[in-house]
Design an enzyme around this catalytic site. Structure first.
Site, PDB file in Angstrom:
ATOM      1  N   CYS A   1      -1.777  10.613  -6.726  1.00 25.44           N
ATOM      2  CA  CYS A   1      -2.972  10.391  -5.914  1.00 25.44           C
ATOM      3  C   CYS A   1      -3.905  11.613  -5.954  1.00 25.44           C
ATOM      4  CB  CYS A   1      -2.608  10.097  -4.470  1.00 25.44           C
ATOM      5  SG  CYS A   1      -4.057   9.719  -3.459  1.00 25.44           S
TER       6      CYS A   1
ATOM      7  N   LYS B   1       0.828  -1.206   0.000  1.00 25.16           N
ATOM      8  CA  LYS B   1       0.000   0.000   0.000  1.00 25.16           C
ATOM      9  C   LYS B   1       0.868   1.265   0.000  1.00 25.16           C
ATOM     10  CE  LYS B   1      -4.189   1.896   1.020  1.00 25.16           C
ATOM     11  NZ  LYS B   1      -5.403   1.684   0.213  1.00 25.16           N
TER      12      LYS B   1
END
Length: 406
Positions: free
Chosen positions: A167, A74
């Site tokens: 992101c 992650k």
């Protein structure tokens, strides 16, 4: 049974098996999915994207146990964080949305030797690469985390670092790779970190939609080809919105419902980004395709566009790590059907449009619509049984030979 051995081994194998002898024969006849990313060898060109089902050693361990060629953790921040309020995800057959806000256990967790050992314990090959991803809120955050990785005792267990510059779901923070001056500053700063050469670096990119943007991004990345060894393209498409008609409100609670779009809906944008990036980047920078991959055919398309490997995100989220086994089996079947011995034979081989190609496609479509008669189906089943019987006979003969030699 007077067929030559080469002819027997060339017969299609009806299905996969766990028998040691038949596995050996499978390896002789099935196409190879081996590739490399940033010079790192992968036994399979399909692995996970950094996202859902990658936040813990237990979740990563399930990926390691699957057919996936690598394990990517992650995206981490300096400290553990819980992310955006729930509900922060939405999913349908056509697409998925997420506004997770980078929930993760902090970079120390993902580079800890115990975490890595636990995550990779189930790897049947004992050689799959373990990869780390970071997404700092500031440039200094990224520098701090990279220095932590370089100084950590488990550095030799980390195959590479994926720097997430894409992101869209941290509220109030821009997508770095859309601000080309900032993107260049980040890479320039990272390149100056002492001992940075000990880490192989990849960069996660957002989707681009305009040629000048592709040109600008590629130009900067090419200047740092000594640092950046691959790009992962694409991350989610930012600022998508799903509406709950009954409640007349967004389906996601945070950021007024705006979220990153992923899944099947982004596949064609992702294909275009991979194709463009492969054309514009220097050969030293690999391209890893991400976005909407659900089947072996999807992987094949990304390979044609120039991807050396692909990452699977939404499908992994929906289906779990068993998706890697299915997708890899489908890809091997398709490669074999089309006469390819390896996924490398396909990479970057997309043909330009032609009348001949269109005619070939129409003919294949017509053939696919033809329904086989019951007699034809019986013959195909009989052939499969014959093939299986021949393979069993070969396995028995090989077994006797090995016993005799021993």
């Amino acid at each position: 049974l007077l067929l030559p051995v080469d002819a027997i081994l060339s017969l299609p194998i009806p299905k996969y098996t766990s028998s040691p002898f038949l596995v050996s024969i499978n390896r002789l006849t099935m196409p190879s999915l081996k590739t490399s990313v940033a010079g790192i060898p992968l036994d399979c060109c399909v692995y996970n994207a950094s996202g859902p089902r990658t936040g813990s050693a237990a979740a990563l361990g399930k990926i390691a146990s699957s057919a996936a060629g690598a394990v990517l953790a992650k995206s981490a921040t300096c400290l553990e964080q819980r992310g955006n309020p729930l509900p922060r995800t939405w999913i349908s057959e056509e697409a998925s949305l997420n506004s997770e806000g980078l929930p993760n256990s902090g970079v120390d967790y993902y580079i800890n030797s115990d975490t890595i050992d636990d995550a990779m314990a189930g790897d049947p090959t004992k050689k799959k690469p373990y990869m780390v991803s970071i997404s700092g809120k500031t440039l200094q955050d990224n520098v701090t985390m990279i220095k932590q990785i370089l100084d950590c005792p488990s550095l030799d267990k980390i195959a590479c670092l994926e720097l997430n510059l894409a992101c869209p779901n941290v509220i109030g923070k821009p997508i770095i790779a859309y601000d080309f001056d900032q993107m260049k500053t980040v890479l320039e700063t990272v390149a100056k970190i002492p001992n940075i050469g000990k880490l192989k670096i990849g960069v996660k990119l957002p989707p681009y939609f305009d040629d000048p943007h592709f040109d600008s991004a590629a130009s900067i990345l090419n200047q740092y080809s000594n640092l950046v060894k691959y790009v992962a393209s694409i991350n989610t498409i930012g600022n998508a919105l799903a509406i709950d008609v009954e409640a007349e409100m967004p389906c996601i609670s945070s950021n007024q419902g705006f979220a990153g779009l992923s899944g099947r809906a982004v596949k064609h944008t992702a294909l275009a980004n991979v194709f463009k990036m492969r054309q514009k980047l220097v050969p030293e920078i690999d391209v890893v395709g991400v976005g909407g991959i659900e089947t072996g055919q999807d992987v094949f398309e990304f390979l044609l566009c120039g991807a050396t490997a692909v990452q699977v995100g939404t499908c992994h989220w929906k289906e779990g790590p068993k998706c890697f086994d299915r997708i890899c089996a489908e890809l091997k079947t398709l490669l074999g059907k089309k006469g390819y011995a390896s996924c490398k034979d396909v990479q970057g081989k997309l043909n330009p449009w032609s009348k001949e190609g269109a005619s070939k496609s129409r003919a294949a479509s017509r053939k696919a619509k033809e329904v086989p008669s019951s007699d034809s189906t019986k013959k195909l089943v009989s052939l499969d049984l014959i093939h299986a019987a021949l393979i069993v006979i070969i396995a028995v003969l090989l077994a006797d030979k090995f016993v005799f030699i021993n």
